[in-house]
Structure formats: C-alpha cells, structure tokens
Write a protein that holds these residues in place. Structure first.
Motif, PDB file in Angstrom:
ATOM      1  N   HIS A 100     -47.385  19.507 -18.200  1.00 49.63           N
ATOM      2  CA  HIS A 100     -48.296  19.108 -19.260  1.00 49.63           C
ATOM      3  C   HIS A 100     -49.154  17.966 -18.751  1.00 49.63           C
ATOM      4  N   ALA A 101     -50.359  17.876 -19.258  1.00 43.24           N
ATOM      5  CA  ALA A 101     -51.285  16.839 -18.790  1.00 43.24           C
ATOM      6  C   ALA A 101     -50.796  15.438 -19.113  1.00 43.24           C
ATOM      7  N   GLU A 102     -49.931  15.290 -20.099  1.00 43.93           N
ATOM      8  CA  GLU A 102     -49.380  13.986 -20.459  1.00 43.93           C
ATOM      9  C   GLU A 102     -47.963  13.883 -19.920  1.00 43.93           C
ATOM     10  N   PRO A 103     -47.635  12.819 -19.171  1.00 44.16           N
ATOM     11  CA  PRO A 103     -46.336  12.720 -18.509  1.00 44.16           C
ATOM     12  C   PRO A 103     -45.146  12.897 -19.445  1.00 44.16           C
ATOM     13  N   ALA A 104     -45.214  12.287 -20.619  1.00 46.36           N
ATOM     14  CA  ALA A 104     -44.060  12.296 -21.511  1.00 46.36           C
ATOM     15  C   ALA A 104     -43.815  13.649 -22.158  1.00 46.36           C
ATOM     16  N   PRO A 130     -43.540  -3.934 -20.007  1.00 46.60           N
ATOM     17  CA  PRO A 130     -43.409  -3.062 -18.839  1.00 46.60           C
ATOM     18  C   PRO A 130     -43.921  -1.650 -19.068  1.00 46.60           C
ATOM     19  N   ALA A 131     -44.207  -1.280 -20.302  1.00 47.31           N
ATOM     20  CA  ALA A 131     -44.734   0.055 -20.574  1.00 47.31           C
ATOM     21  C   ALA A 131     -46.143   0.251 -20.015  1.00 47.31           C
ATOM     22  N   GLU A 132     -46.699  -0.788 -19.374  1.00 46.21           N
ATOM     23  CA  GLU A 132     -47.963  -0.634 -18.631  1.00 46.21           C
ATOM     24  C   GLU A 132     -47.881   0.585 -17.713  1.00 46.21           C
ATOM     25  N   MET A 133     -46.704   0.798 -17.128  1.00 44.06           N
ATOM     26  CA  MET A 133     -46.488   1.971 -16.278  1.00 44.06           C
ATOM     27  C   MET A 133     -45.024   2.385 -16.408  1.00 44.06           C
ATOM     28  N   THR A 134     -44.774   3.588 -16.883  1.00 43.70           N
ATOM     29  CA  THR A 134     -43.411   4.095 -16.969  1.00 43.70           C
ATOM     30  C   THR A 134     -43.075   4.886 -15.714  1.00 43.70           C
ATOM     31  N   ALA A 135     -41.788   5.187 -15.535  1.00 42.22           N
ATOM     32  CA  ALA A 135     -41.379   5.982 -14.380  1.00 42.22           C
ATOM     33  C   ALA A 135     -42.038   7.359 -14.415  1.00 42.22           C
ATOM     34  N   ARG A 136     -42.129   7.936 -15.591  1.00 41.90           N
ATOM     35  CA  ARG A 136     -42.754   9.261 -15.685  1.00 41.90           C
ATOM     36  C   ARG A 136     -44.262   9.186 -15.443  1.00 41.90           C
ATOM     37  N   ASP A 137     -44.891   8.090 -15.848  1.00 41.24           N
ATOM     38  CA  ASP A 137     -46.305   7.896 -15.512  1.00 41.24           C
ATOM     39  C   ASP A 137     -46.499   7.918 -13.997  1.00 41.24           C
ATOM     40  N   LEU A 168     -44.525   9.098 -11.629  1.00 44.40           N
ATOM     41  CA  LEU A 168     -44.235  10.405 -11.034  1.00 44.40           C
ATOM     42  C   LEU A 168     -45.338  11.405 -11.338  1.00 44.40           C
ATOM     43  N   HIS A 169     -45.941  11.290 -12.497  1.00 45.29           N
ATOM     44  CA  HIS A 169     -47.061  12.167 -12.841  1.00 45.29           C
ATOM     45  C   HIS A 169     -48.236  11.924 -11.896  1.00 45.29           C
ATOM     46  N   ILE A 170     -48.532  10.645 -11.607  1.00 47.66           N
ATOM     47  CA  ILE A 170     -49.583  10.313 -10.651  1.00 47.66           C
ATOM     48  C   ILE A 170     -49.253  10.900  -9.278  1.00 47.66           C
ATOM     49  N   ALA A 171     -47.980  10.830  -8.892  1.00 45.10           N
ATOM     50  CA  ALA A 171     -47.559  11.269  -7.562  1.00 45.10           C
ATOM     51  C   ALA A 171     -47.508  12.784  -7.415  1.00 45.10           C
ATOM     52  N   THR A 172     -47.594  13.516  -8.516  1.00 42.94           N
ATOM     53  CA  THR A 172     -47.512  14.981  -8.464  1.00 42.94           C
ATOM     54  C   THR A 172     -48.781  15.601  -9.029  1.00 42.94           C
ATOM     55  N   VAL A 218     -26.850   9.570 -14.633  1.00 37.86           N
ATOM     56  CA  VAL A 218     -26.085  10.047 -15.783  1.00 37.86           C
ATOM     57  C   VAL A 218     -26.799   9.736 -17.097  1.00 37.86           C
ATOM     58  N   HIS A 219     -27.685   8.743 -17.079  1.00 40.07           N
ATOM     59  CA  HIS A 219     -28.432   8.372 -18.278  1.00 40.07           C
ATOM     60  C   HIS A 219     -29.808   9.030 -18.321  1.00 40.07           C
ATOM     61  N   ASP A 220     -30.523   8.987 -17.200  1.00 45.53           N
ATOM     62  CA  ASP A 220     -31.876   9.539 -17.163  1.00 45.53           C
ATOM     63  C   ASP A 220     -32.177   9.961 -15.730  1.00 45.53           C
ATOM     64  N   PRO A 221     -31.920  11.227 -15.389  1.00 43.66           N
ATOM     65  CA  PRO A 221     -32.106  11.647 -13.998  1.00 43.66           C
ATOM     66  C   PRO A 221     -33.537  11.534 -13.509  1.00 43.66           C
ATOM     67  N   VAL A 222     -34.524  11.687 -14.389  1.00 41.43           N
ATOM     68  CA  VAL A 222     -35.920  11.653 -13.957  1.00 41.43           C
ATOM     69  C   VAL A 222     -36.349  10.219 -13.657  1.00 41.43           C
ATOM     70  N   ALA A 223     -36.126   9.307 -14.595  1.00 45.36           N
ATOM     71  CA  ALA A 223     -36.515   7.912 -14.371  1.00 45.36           C
ATOM     72  C   ALA A 223     -35.721   7.286 -13.237  1.00 45.36           C
ATOM     73  N   SER A 224     -34.478   7.715 -13.054  1.00 49.50           N
ATOM     74  CA  SER A 224     -33.654   7.104 -12.012  1.00 49.50           C
ATOM     75  C   SER A 224     -34.198   7.381 -10.619  1.00 49.50           C
TER      76      SER A 224
END
Length: 484
Positions: A17-21, A376-383, A385-389, A427-433
């Motif tokens: 999806h065009a939006e990371p979240a 810190p929500a200026e940039m999330t982990a999913r943001d 990773l979305h830039i990187a992919t 175990v909590h969040d495989p994507v953000a980890s």
C-alpha cells in the motif's frame, strides 16, 4: 520453469500500500514464486496443495520475517576501495573529494569489476536486491561495462548510471583536469550504452540512466544535452540522476556560479520531473521541496553519508508530507564506509528523530512546541522501511519491485527472528524490530526468483577470494597515488 515456495513465515510484510501503516502484514504466511514472478501470497493454511507439491525448492521460513527486497537508490561502488583511507576521514564534502580524486584517477577496469562485486555482496547480504550505481570517473580504459559485468555475475538487479565530469579545476570546477572528459565523447558513449544495455521491460535486470556528476563538475550544456538524450528514447524509461544541494558549500557554489539555488538551477536545466532523481538534497529549501513535489522529482536520502561528511540532516519528513518521492541510498563506501541497507534504514529513522529535536520552537494555536515535543513519530520504523523498499522503487521508476504481491518481481529478503539480535523484540513486533533491534544480516535473499543468499552465504560468488583480491587492489590503488 523453476518455482520457489517460501513456507510458513512468521510474518510477511508486504508494503503493498502507498501508506506504510496500511500495508498487509501476514502472520504464519507463505509466498509462491513461479519463474521470476510472485504468483501467490497468503496465509500458509490457505496455500493451494498443488502449489506446495510442485515447488522445485521450498525454504522453511518458520521464525522468519519476509520483506520486499530493499532498494538502494545511490551508490559509488568503486569507493569501496578507499574506505577509511587516511587523509580524508575528517573532511567535509569538497575537501574529501579533492583528497580522493587523485587516488581514483588510478582506477582500472579490474578494480571497477571487483569493487562492484564487493559492494553488491555487502548489499545482498543485508537484504538489498536492487541497486543503482553512479560511476562518474573513467580513467585507464574503464567503461561502464566493467560494473555491469560484475553485477551480472553476482546476480543483483542493477541500474547502471553513466556518470560524467567535464569541468575541471582550470575551468572553475572541483575535479582536477586529469579526470574530466570531453562532452561530445560523454554523450556519444551515453547513447551507445542506452542502445546496448537498457532494458525497459517489466522485470528488467539491467537499466541504464544518465548521471552528470554534479553542478560543480559538469557544464549547464552537458546537463541539458544529457536530459535531451535520455528523453529522446521515448517510452523507454531512461532516467536522469545527479547530486544536488548536498551541503552549504554546494549551495554557495550554485549561488556564486549560477545565481540560483540548486533547485532553481535544476528547474532551469529541465532537471525536474518524474524521470529524475537527485542524491542528498540535504539543503533543499521550502521552494525546492515544493518544486520537487509538483514535478514528482525523486530524492535519494543518504543519512550515513550525510552524517559522515557533516553535511546536515535532510528534511525528509517535509519532503514526504509534500509528496516528494524519497528512496534510500548508502552512497559511496568512502563516505559511509558501509553498504548495509538495513543499517541505512535504521539511521534514516534515528536521524529524522534527532533532527526533529533540533528544530526551533513552533507556535500552534497559541501554544509553543519544542522539537522534541513533536515526538519520535517524525519517522516510524515502518516509514523508514517503506522508504527503503517501495519508496526506492518509485524513485527508480520501477513499479514492478518494492512490494510483495502477485505479479511483482520475486525480490525478497528473509531475516531469522530467532537470533540474538531480535531477542525480546520480534516477539512483540517483528517488522519494527528489524530496525529497532540493531542491524541484522539476511538469512536468505532472493532476486528475480533466484536465491542469491542462502543461510547467510552468497551462492553466486565465493566471498573469501573476492575480498582478498579486493584488498590487494585497494592497496595497489593507494600505493600508486602516493608514488604519483
């Protein structure tokens, strides 16, 4: 036709999806590849038995995170020969370049081939499946084919850019005259390379872009002529790339020589558009962001290099919010000293957050907010990773890569969540980890349906002899420069 099954993954993060979240993240999922293309993706218990039975190879992905192959939008692979070299370790951009140009003048075709493979090995082992490379110096018989051959042997999807420098120090440019080329020769070779190597088809493994090095090393005429040449191949998707607005010296040079900001200069030259991407853009002002957004001009964000050279913090969140396409770049190894794409995404995440904390106070509805108050929500982990992919795929004009869905190219990376780096995080969040828990290496990397990293080892080249050969060439290059 060969087929590959990625079976029973702990999580498949599709970024579809065009939006990371909002991209799907499938737990206990499988993915089936036929030939070079993803054919099926979904919950493992819904995998059609016929697909499971006909797979030529099955990767047991239990305990693994699967993500789209990462996309590197800016690199100078030959610079892996001059990593951590004394004399420029603490220099800013212009001083760094002046120190390294005389060394790079000794490059040979063998050095280009070997350094390309070393750089690509590091990228592949970190889960990167597509990379561009900006080769802008061609001494001693070096040709772009030297890097193309290296890429073909190691199995990476490649955007080879024909870089160039034509304005030497005697004409007011930054590089020494000994490493610049004649502009007619540059354009002639550029046309030859496009006609010989550029593949505009869906799933292309090799494309060619034109990339005059920078405003301080080429003439306005070459910038315009390169753009005209690329665009003369109508419908072929030949793209344009250069460095822009990298640091304060870059801005000062543009104002002094052209009386324009870098973004205004790019606009004057016809270097804005959805077929153009610029590296760095650290000092892109509000007008520049607006120009880039309106024209869908892309940016290769290079956080490690920007920190290494003390260039500054690029306004990535402002770019994204305005609609500027942003991808990630490791930049040259000599200004990063690494080519680990997961680490680059992590640095993008962290640098954006500290950059927000450094912003001056803002007043909203009568209330004052300090940078750190905006969070810190200026940039999330999913943001990040979305830039990187998907972001990188957009910047390179590749709608066939960057996310996982049926019909997409089979480019993906698997990370083992059961390893030490992920302990207590996955175990909590495989994507953000993947970003928050340091920088793991890929367990498996698949490019175009081919497993090029299996169990953390390259399958296409023998890494030990390659590194040994690369180190010998690095010392040879440095010794030649010292004796010149």
């Amino acid at each position: 036709m060969q087929s590959l099954l990625i079976h029973n993954a702990e999580c498949i993060a599709t970024f579809d999806h065009a939006e990371p979240a909002r991209g799907r993240e499938l737990r206990n999922a499988s993915l089936f590849v036929r030939g070079h293309t993803i054919e099926w993706i979904g919950p493992a218990d819904q995998l059609p038995p016929a697909l499971r039975d006909e797979a030529h190879e099955t990767i047991d992905a239990r305990g693994h995170l699967v993500v789209p192959g990462l996309v590197n939008t800016h690199h100078h692979m030959v610079q892996s020969l001059t990593r951590a070299i004394p004399g420029v370790q603490d220099a800013e951009l212009f001083g760094w370049l002046r120190g390294l140009y005389p060394i790079w003048a000794g490059l040979t075709p063998e050095m280009v081939r070997v350094s390309t493979q070393v750089a690509m090995a590091e990228l592949l082992l970190s889960g990167c499946t597509t990379s561009s490379d900006h080769l802008y110096i061609y001494p001693n018989g070096v040709r772009l084919e030297d890097s193309i051959e290296g890429a073909q042997a190691i199995g990476m999807r490649f955007v080879a850019t024909r870089g160039s420098m034509s304005v030497g120090a005697s004409a007011g440019g930054l590089p020494p005259d000994s490493v610049v080329e004649k502009e007619d020769a540059i354009l002639k070779d550029s046309q030859r390379l496009i006609e010989t190597w550029h593949d505009a088809r869906h799933g292309a493994m090799l494309q060619v872009a034109l990339a005059p090095c920078s405003p301080f090393s080429v003439s306005p005429a070459l910038m315009k002529d390169s753009a005209a040449l690329a665009r003369s191949f109508t419908g072929r998707g030949v793209r344009l790339h250069t460095h822009l607005a990298e640091n304060d010296h870059d801005i000062a040079y543009s104002r002094e020589k052209f009386g324009r900001t870098p973004a205004q200069y790019a606009q004057d030259l016809g270097w804005l558009g959805d077929d153009v991407w610029h590296a760095h853009c650290v000092k892109l002002d509000d007008e520049g962001v607006s120009l880039f957004a309106a024209s869908r001009t892309g940016v290769a964000h290079c956080p490690c290099s920007n920190m290494r050279l003390a260039s500054g913090i690029a306004p990535v969140r402002r770019m994204l919010d305005a609609g500027v396409p942003v991808g990630l770049g490791v930049d040259g190894s000599a200004s990063n000293d690494g080519a680990h794409m997961v680490n680059e995404a992590r640095q993008a995440l962290l640098l954006a957050r500290v950059g927000r904390a450094l912003q001056p106070p803002e007043t909203r509805n009568g209330k004052t907010f300090f940078g750190c108050d905006l969070g810190p929500a200026e940039m999330t982990a999913r943001d990040a990773l979305h830039i990187a992919t998907r972001g990188g795929a957009t910047v390179l004009g590749r709608p066939d890569i960057g996310h996982l869905a049926p019909g997409m190219c089979a480019d993906l990376a698997l990370f083992d969540l059961r390893t030490l780096r992920f302990a207590g995080g996955a175990v909590h969040d495989p994507v953000a980890s993947l970003l928050l828990c340091a920088s793991p290496m890929a367990a498996h990397t698949v490019v175009n349906g081919r497993v090029v990293v299996r169990d953390g080892q390259l399958t296409t080249v023998e890494l030990g002899p390659l590194v040994e050969r690369h180190n010998r060439l690095a010392m040879q290059l440095a010794r030649a420069a010292r004796s010149a």
